[in-house]
Design an enzyme around this catalytic site. Structure first.
Site, PDB file in Angstrom:
ATOM      1  N   GLU A  70       0.627  -1.170  -0.026  1.00  0.00           N
ATOM      2  CA  GLU A  70       0.312   0.123   0.159  1.00  0.00           C
ATOM      3  C   GLU A  70       0.532   1.225  -0.799  1.00  0.00           C
ATOM      4  OE1 GLU A  70      -2.280  -3.390   1.731  1.00  0.00           O
ATOM      5  OE2 GLU A  70      -0.416  -2.513   2.027  1.00  0.00           O
ATOM      6  N   GLU A 326      14.817  -3.723  -3.524  1.00  0.00           N
ATOM      7  CA  GLU A 326      15.546  -3.709  -4.784  1.00  0.00           C
ATOM      8  C   GLU A 326      14.298  -5.192  -5.829  1.00  0.00           C
ATOM      9  OE1 GLU A 326      19.358  -2.261  -3.961  1.00  0.00           O
ATOM     10  OE2 GLU A 326      19.558  -4.875  -3.297  1.00  0.00           O
ATOM     11  N   ILE A 352       2.342  -7.037 -11.315  1.00  0.00           N
ATOM     12  CA  ILE A 352       2.469  -6.152 -12.784  1.00  0.00           C
ATOM     13  C   ILE A 352       4.321  -5.070 -12.419  1.00  0.00           C
ATOM     14  CG2 ILE A 352       1.354  -3.887 -12.961  1.00  0.00           C
ATOM     15  CD1 ILE A 352      -0.673  -4.452 -11.336  1.00  0.00           C
TER      16      ILE A 352
END
Length: 436
Positions: A70, A326, A352
């Site tokens: 979030e 990372e 995604i």
């Protein structure tokens, strides 16, 4: 007061008593979590609505991002808000240590003087009232799923508009909310507005009584992977290929229990060393535990925290991604990624980001938190679904051993990730319009 209003008031009262009584348990839980994640020991009084730092003179736009995912979505939205209204002060709140760490990074990168960060308080009436009195937000924005009954009720009483954006609600959560008709549906009903990720999410939220004002898509399609991380991943990828290295298969954002399934599946292969395995646990407090698990199976291991940027990667059966922030580096380095939290009934992680880095994905059977994105990625050729871990690894091996298929999948992944952008701009415009 009508009977329905009386039932809602009683349900909220009983809920508040339960949350108040659970406060000692919360303190004990925070102490336990802080042993592995020191961030949970920071600013504990804020969890109960007690804030030491003075609030900004100008009432801020308050954005609540409970955890890491979030917070990353909030960062995408915040960048767009900064472009449309640069001088607006922002308050970021969180619920987990990883979310707070990511929020600190956001404010350092795209914040302005006067922006603040805090824990969202435990959902008791008194703590929520102290939070609102201290910060005096102009508007509240909840990211994705975080709807708390007392928080919504207090914002409505204080005339603080409260929005739920990038909103999602899976079928399991929807069913659970309907089992508490006098508590959760009123909380959704009293939100000022909701901007949902998908039509299905919007329909479920609307059925609960939410004021769904738009289907804006998923903010994570607007995420731009950090160029420096992509370049470092590509550099190591080139060195690996130039040194006649093996194709890289990653297990990304793995959760507890999945690493054991993954190791079992690798152990059953006739030649497990024909590819380079990479394992990236989702939570940093588990890095050492996962390292011990891998080495306990007789596999050699090299940790990302010990790598040097200008040197080739070391030889080991498993590379362990024991760093935070990372993921673009790991996805650019990998030829294919198995998506964590989808091989246990946890709902899956965000695929995604992997696609945006040009890394095709294999998901397991459990993707209910990203159902639409997973189905769309599969339809676009950017992802495959496997019924279990063993089948996922076999499909990954088939992909990395076919150069033409591997190239086509990378292209499909990037095309899928770039085809659905625009949620950040639409969401920011709607919020800022309401703010004005």
């Amino acid at each position: 007061m009508t009977p329905s209003h009386w039932r809602e008031a009683l349900a909220l009262r009983l809920y508040s008593l339960g949350v108040w009584a659970a406060q000692p348990l919360l303190r004990r839980k925070l102490r336990r979590r802080a042993v592995q994640e020191p961030g949970y020991a920071e600013a504990v009084p804020e969890r109960f609505g007690c804030y030491a730092a003075p609030a900004t003179p100008t009432p801020p736009l308050w954005i609540h991002a409970v955890s890491l995912g979030e917070s990353r979505a909030a960062g995408i939205l915040l960048r767009e808000i900064r472009q449309q209204q640069p001088s607006l002060p922002v308050l970021l709140t969180h619920g987990t240590a990883t979310g707070r760490t990511e929020g600190q990074r956001l404010l350092a990168d795209i914040g302005m003087a006067g922006d603040q960060q805090a824990w969202l308080p435990w959902d008791t009436p008194a703590a929520v009232a102290r939070f609102l009195q201290h910060f005096r937000p102009r508007m509240g924005v909840l990211m994705e799923t975080e709807v708390w009954p007392n928080l919504v009720h207090a914002c409505q009483a204080a005339n603080v508009p409260l929005w739920l954006v990038n909103a999602r609600l899976n079928e399991k959560s929807f069913t659970g909310a309907r089992r508490l008709p006098s508590l959760l549906p009123p909380a959704y009903r009293d939100l000022t507005g909701v901007l949902a990720q998908t039509e299905a999410d919007g329909q479920r939220l609307q059925t609960l009584g939410a004021n769904v004002l738009g289907i804006t898509g998923n903010l994570k399609f607007d995420e731009q992977p950090a160029l420096a991380l992509l370049q470092q991943g590509q550099h190591w990828r080139s060195l690996n290929a130039g040194g006649h290295g093996k194709p890289v298969v990653a297990m990304a954002s793995s959760r507890e229990g999945e690493e054991a399934l993954w190791l079992d599946a690798i152990h059953r292969l006739p030649d497990p060393r024909r590819v380079q395995w990479m394992l990236i646990p989702r939570h940093p407090q588990r890095f050492d535990e996962v390292a011990e698990l891998v080495q306990g199976r007789g596999l050699t291991l090299s940790r990302r925290s010990q790598w040097q940027a200008d040197q080739p990667l070391p030889t080991a059966d498993v590379w362990l991604g024991d760093s935070m922030g990372e993921m673009p580096l790991y996805y650019r380095l990998a030829d294919v990624a198995l998506m964590g939290a989808s091989f246990a009934p946890l709902g899956g992680q965000n695929l995604i980001e992997a696609c945006a880095c040009g890394c095709p994905v294999i998901v397991g059977p459990h993707t209910f938190n990203f159902a639409q994105a997973a189905e769309d990625a599969i339809a676009a050729g950017a992802a495959e679904r496997a019924p279990d871990m063993q089948q996922a690894i076999h499909r990954a091996l088939r992909l990395v051993q076919d150069a033409a298929m591997r190239t086509a999948s990378r292209v499909s992944a990037q095309q899928f990730a770039t085809a659905k952008g625009g949620a950040a701009r639409a969401t920011a415009r709607r919020l800022l319009s309401a703010l004005r």
